[in-house]
Scaffold this active site. Structure first.
Site, PDB file in Angstrom:
ATOM      1  N   SER A 128      51.377  -2.190  71.259  1.00 31.03           N
ATOM      2  CA  SER A 128      50.517  -2.986  72.131  1.00 31.03           C
ATOM      3  C   SER A 128      50.377  -4.368  71.532  1.00 31.03           C
ATOM      4  O   SER A 128      50.580  -4.554  70.319  1.00 31.03           O
ATOM      5  CB  SER A 128      49.134  -2.322  72.234  1.00 31.03           C
ATOM      6  N   TYR A 141      40.688   0.373  68.795  1.00 26.62           N
ATOM      7  CA  TYR A 141      42.014   0.457  69.398  1.00 26.62           C
ATOM      8  C   TYR A 141      43.017  -0.369  68.602  1.00 26.62           C
ATOM      9  O   TYR A 141      44.119   0.094  68.281  1.00 26.62           O
ATOM     10  CB  TYR A 141      41.939  -0.034  70.839  1.00 26.62           C
TER      11      TYR A 141
END
Length: 225
Positions: A128, A141
């Site tokens: 990501s 995250y």
């Protein structure tokens, strides 16, 4: 044909990666047991399901013990965090996000290393943009994705017979993204985000790279077109 195992294959990017690889690979579709996973296996004739909770280490080990050789392992399973500041994030949230996004990937990789060494295989981590930078409210995250980047880099250094690729996409038009945008209180515009098919095509292209080259890190940013 070569064999590829894809985690998070039930829907979204994982399902699109499976579709992109189906013409060139025998597929093992990893994910929690579901009608979506079964339907994808029916759609992609000749593929098999690997229904398992990746965070259940005993079940995970049992599910892959019969895999003697493997050409491609794609890590696509993951969860978003609660979008809270560090001050408001309970320890249970940290453990859940790290367990799913990082620890499960590390354990599955460890279990399948003998099978990957057998073929001088390829491991792809769908990471990501959060694996390269941290935004407010995204720290758990991002920590899991920074850790995933370290896992890929360490694996590449320790296993020179393997190719190891990290894909760093920006935000993607998925059901998970819709949930995130709703929590952020914004209107959802899919044109702002990458298409799952685009990320899948990038993964397939990295895997198809001729063997004289090692694609290591690939960054994708949405153009809004």
């Amino acid at each position: 044909m070569s064999t590829a195992l894809i985690t998070g294959a039930s829907r979204g990017v994982g399902a699109q990666i499976a579709r992109a690889l189906a013409p060139t690979h025998d597929l093992l579709l990893g994910g929690r047991g579901s009608t979506e996973l079964d339907s994808l296996a029916i759609e992609l004739e000749g593929s098999s399901t690997l229904p398992v909770d990746l965070t259940d280490s005993d079940a995970l080990e049992a599910s892959v013990e019969a895999i003697g050789s493997l050409d491609v392992l794609v890590h696509c399973a993951g969860v978003a965090s609660s979008l809270e500041n560090i001050a408001d994030t309970p320890v249970e949230e940290w453990r859940h996000v790290l367990d799913v996004n990082l620890v499960a990937a590390a354990e599955l990789t460890r279990l399948l290393l003998p099978a990957l060494r057998e073929t001088a295989g390829h491991v792809v981590f769908v990471n990501s943009g959060a694996g390269m930078r941290v935004n407010p409210g995204w720290t758990p995250y991002a920590a899991s994705k920074f850790g995933l980047r370290a896992l890929a880099d360490g694996l590449r250094a320790e296993e020179p017979s393997l190719r190891v690729t990290s894909i760093f996409p920006g935000r993607i038009d998925t059901d998970m993204q819709r949930d995130i945008v709703a929590r952020e209180g914004d209107a959802y515009d899919p044109g702002r985000f990458l298409r799952p098919e685009t990320v899948a095509a990038t993964v397939a292209h990295a895997i198809a790279t001729p063997p004289d080259a090692h694609p290591t890190d690939v960054v994708l940013r949405p153009t809004g077109r």
